[in-house]
Design an enzyme around this catalytic site. Structure first.
Site, PDB file in Angstrom:
ATOM      1  N   MET A 179       0.850  -1.181   0.000  1.00 48.59           N
ATOM      2  CA  MET A 179       0.000   0.000   0.000  1.00 48.59           C
ATOM      3  C   MET A 179       0.888   1.234   0.000  1.00 48.59           C
ATOM      4  SD  MET A 179      -1.613   0.278   3.814  1.00 48.59           S
ATOM      5  CE  MET A 179      -0.655   0.056   5.300  1.00 48.59           C
TER       6      MET A 179
ATOM      7  N   ARG B 177      -3.193  -2.950  10.617  1.00 49.51           N
ATOM      8  CA  ARG B 177      -3.235  -2.627  12.045  1.00 49.51           C
ATOM      9  C   ARG B 177      -3.370  -3.891  12.883  1.00 49.51           C
ATOM     10  NH1 ARG B 177      -6.818   3.055  12.167  1.00 49.51           N
ATOM     11  NH2 ARG B 177      -5.064   4.361  11.492  1.00 49.51           N
TER      12      ARG B 177
ATOM     13  N   TRP C 185       4.007   2.785  13.050  1.00 52.50           N
ATOM     14  CA  TRP C 185       3.400   2.713  11.712  1.00 52.50           C
ATOM     15  C   TRP C 185       1.938   2.324  11.776  1.00 52.50           C
ATOM     16  CZ3 TRP C 185       7.076  -1.469   9.254  1.00 52.50           C
ATOM     17  CH2 TRP C 185       6.943  -2.670   9.929  1.00 52.50           C
ATOM     18  N   GLU C 186       1.251   2.568  10.676  1.00 46.80           N
ATOM     19  CA  GLU C 186      -0.211   2.429  10.578  1.00 46.80           C
ATOM     20  C   GLU C 186      -0.927   3.311  11.601  1.00 46.80           C
ATOM     21  OE1 GLU C 186      -0.902   1.034   7.980  1.00 46.80           O
ATOM     22  OE2 GLU C 186       1.002   0.032   7.682  1.00 46.80           O
ATOM     23  N   GLY C 187      -0.292   4.411  11.964  1.00 49.33           N
ATOM     24  CA  GLY C 187      -0.870   5.339  12.928  1.00 49.33           C
ATOM     25  C   GLY C 187      -0.275   5.134  14.303  1.00 49.33           C
TER      26      GLY C 187
END
Length: 650
Positions: free
Chosen positions: A189, A330, A487-489
């Site tokens: 992604m 996530r 990562w991923e927030g």
């Protein structure tokens, strides 16, 4: 320091001529733990029988055990030995279309593809085995523990496959899904850009319509793209590592912010009509990052220059569509936290049993050692025991939390398949499962990655000075897992997502539904508790859910007068939610273990260890909720009153 011990010689042996260090401990797939959690705690066999479209009936106990043991053997013998190699060698950027992965990675991936592992839980129509998603997740857990960076390649592909399957047109599915599900092609992604991290409203990559709207010309730069390119293609039977990128971009005239972002499928190589790979699609790598950890996975800066792409889903709905991939990732991050705790714990137990240091305060305790040994194994010391139990509680509690989400993922996929055929009841059930997954995901991602970091640090601590030495492999776990909370927030973003989007914007509905379900289990447990300890633990969990709802209301009232109250409280709130949710899962495991002990047919030591670890969690870890309950309600002035200039160094 007992420099004469065999353990010290193992830990300080120089590298061999081949460049690999002498083995200290060997990873062992925790198949028994996984089966206990899936069957005795979560009832996966009954769950599988309820599935209508996935082949749950094929996931018999015998097949599940065979799959886990098969993956376990692969990971123990192939992936785990490569983990240290990958950290030492890293990846090498050769040119914009060539990245060399660490020694052995390609060959291991070839075995993975040959075994058909990637397609375990995907439809037979595209070459998969159509088994439940939860079984694939359990498989992924073993891979992630043995070698996190290697597991990222098939893990990211999984997110791309899910995104194309849910949002792609049929012709895109027919072209791209079969080779991706076979494992011959991989996926990524591409969200983040140099000018924006998690704030995707700033995305500037452009998509210009071509071929009367059939395709788009994609131009822009993306950063932090894990496994954006690699050399797996040759070993997997394709022409040079085909990578399918899911790319966020804007079309001309699109609304500003996230409402104007669309999602596109952009392959590294164009695909010919016969399915073979054609020419390069103007997709290249400028550089790979020099990172703190995760050296086995290349983190790429990608350039798209008039690259041909295809719209996935609806124009300007790219953020909604991309959350299919983001939520997959996530949950993968949550697994990273839990598996880091597992791997560090396995290494720490090995060391603590053999390492001799000081005498136990209550007298000599060195079973298995010569009588004249000058010290006891450090596992007899209370502080070391607390560290080991903390790791164990995180690893096993995290596994149970993840397996609950795995069941939800099964229901979601099963009902989505029926909903696609027009079943309205299935559509509604899919929406409910999606809401439940959306509520649990930030809790698992935020809490388990933070606790995974803590568990890995404890592994280094247990080893002492030896934990700081690279060849003993403990410090690598700390470096590799540290990215999980970013990562991923970041954890802060997960907290805002949970408290702001999932709870307040939905008027507390997900929270109230979840707490009601937990209290129902607690009430049944209180009424039928096999021991007073189980009853007391059930009461604690029930009271914590009430406190959780009360604290939510308090924060809501504070936010009416001060909007910063949500941001100030969010991380403490998330960690409170994580501890409470983990306690619910330890209660379930304790109940299951007590049933096993009462039956008298299983492994008594195994069940007793579960009960004792649960007591440790409730007595020594869960009290941290008391502090979090106070800090989340502290005045925002403590955080926001200081002027920006006052942060400067005088």
């Amino acid at each position: 320091m007992l420099r004469s011990t065999s353990l010290f010689r193992k830990l300080t042996s120089p590298l061999s001529r081949a460049g690999t260090s002498v083995r200290s401990y060997q990873y062992k797939a925790p198949v028994k733990e996984m089966i206990f959690c899936s069957e005795e705690v979560h009832g996966f066999q009954e769950h599988y029988k309820s599935l209508k479209n996935l082949s749950g009936e094929d996931a018999s106990p015998e097949m599940v055990k065979e799959i886990l043991e098969g993956m376990g053997k692969f990971c123990e013998t192939e992936l785990f030995p490569l983990n240290e190699v990958a950290d030492r060698e890293g990846c090498t950027w050769v040119n914009p279309t060539t990245i060399k992965t660490p020694a052995g990675f390609k060959e291991a991936y070839d075995q993975y593809v040959e075994g058909g592992w990637q397609g375990l839980a995907y439809p037979e129509k595209y070459g998969g085995s159509n088994l439940p998603m939860s079984l694939a997740l359990m498989k992924s857990e073993i891979m992630a523990t043995a070698n996190w960076t290697w597991s990222m390649f098939p893990g990211l592909s999984k997110g791309a496959i899910n995104t194309i399957m849910l949002h792609g047109e049929d012709y895109l599915k027919d072209v791209y899904l079969p080779p991706m599900i076979a494992g011959n092609w991989t996926g990524t992604m591409c969200l983040t850009e140099p000018q924006c991290g998690s704030d995707l409203a700033q995305v500037a990559t452009m998509a210009i319509t071509e071929d009367e709207g059939k395709t788009y010309s994609i131009s822009g730069t993306k950063i932090f793209i894990s496994a954006g390119d690699h050399d797996f293609g040759d070993s997997a039977g394709s022409a040079d590592g085909q990578v399918i990128h899911c790319v966020l971009a804007r079309t001309p005239g699109a609304p500003e912010g996230t409402k104007g972002i669309s999602l596109f499928l952009v392959p590294k190589y164009l695909v010919n009509e016969d399915g073979s790979l054609g020419e390069l699609n103007n997709v290249g790598v400028d550089r790979i990052e020099d990172k703190m950890g995760c050296h086995g996975s290349p983190t790429c800066q990608m350039n798209f220059e008039n690259s041909k792409g295809w719209l996935l889903g609806t124009k300007n709905q790219g953020m909604n569509h991309m959350f299919t991939f983001i939520n997959t990732s996530r949950l993968g991050c949550a697994i990273q936290g839990s598996t880091a705790a597992e791997l560090s714990h396995q290494g720490a137990v090995w060391y603590a049993k053999d390492r001799l240091a000081m005498r136990a305060l209550s007298g000599k305790k060195n079973p298995g050692h010569e009588p004249d040994m000058a010290a006891d194994p450090i596992i007899v010391h209370p502080d070391v025991r607390k560290n080991l139990l903390t790791q164990k509680a995180i690893a096993e509690g995290g596994r149970s939390m993840i397996y609950e989400c795995a069941k939800v993922a099964d229901r979601l996929a099963d009902n989505e398949m029926a909903g696609a055929e027009g079943d309205e009841a299935a559509k509604k059930a899919a929406e409910e499962a999606d809401d439940e997954m959306g509520f649990l995901t930030p809790i698992l991602k935020g809490f388990l990655t933070e606790k995974g970091v803590d568990a890995a640090h404890l592994g280094v601590q247990i080893y002492g000075g030896h934990g700081y030495i690279k060849q003993n492999k403990m410090e690598q776990i700390s470096r590799d897992v540290r990215i999980g909370a970013i990562w991923e927030g970041t954890t802060g973003i997960q907290g805002l997502d949970l408290l702001g989007r999932k709870i307040f914007l939905q008027k507390l509905k997900p929270l109230n539904s979840h707490c009601s379900k937990v209290r129902s289990f607690c009430w049944d447990t209180i009424m039928n508790a096999p021991t007073s300890a189980v009853r007391n633990h059930a009461i604690k969990v029930a009271l914590l859910t009430l406190e959780w709802q009360y604290l939510t209301a308090r924060i809501g009232l504070m936010a009416k007068d001060d909007r910063e109250a949500i941001g100030s409280a969010s991380v403490d709130y998330l960690m409170f939610a994580g501890y409470t949710h983990c306690a619910y899962h330890w209660l379930q495991m304790e109940v299951a273990a007590e049933k096993g002990l009462a039956a008298g047919t299983g492994d008594k030591d195994f069940y007793e260890a579960k009960v004792q670890t649960s007591s440790f969690f409730f007595d020594s870890m869960l009290p941290q909720t008391k502090t979090l309950a106070k800090t989340m309600l502290s005045p925002t002035d403590n955080v926001m009153k200081m002027k920006v200039s006052q942060f400067d160094v005088a």
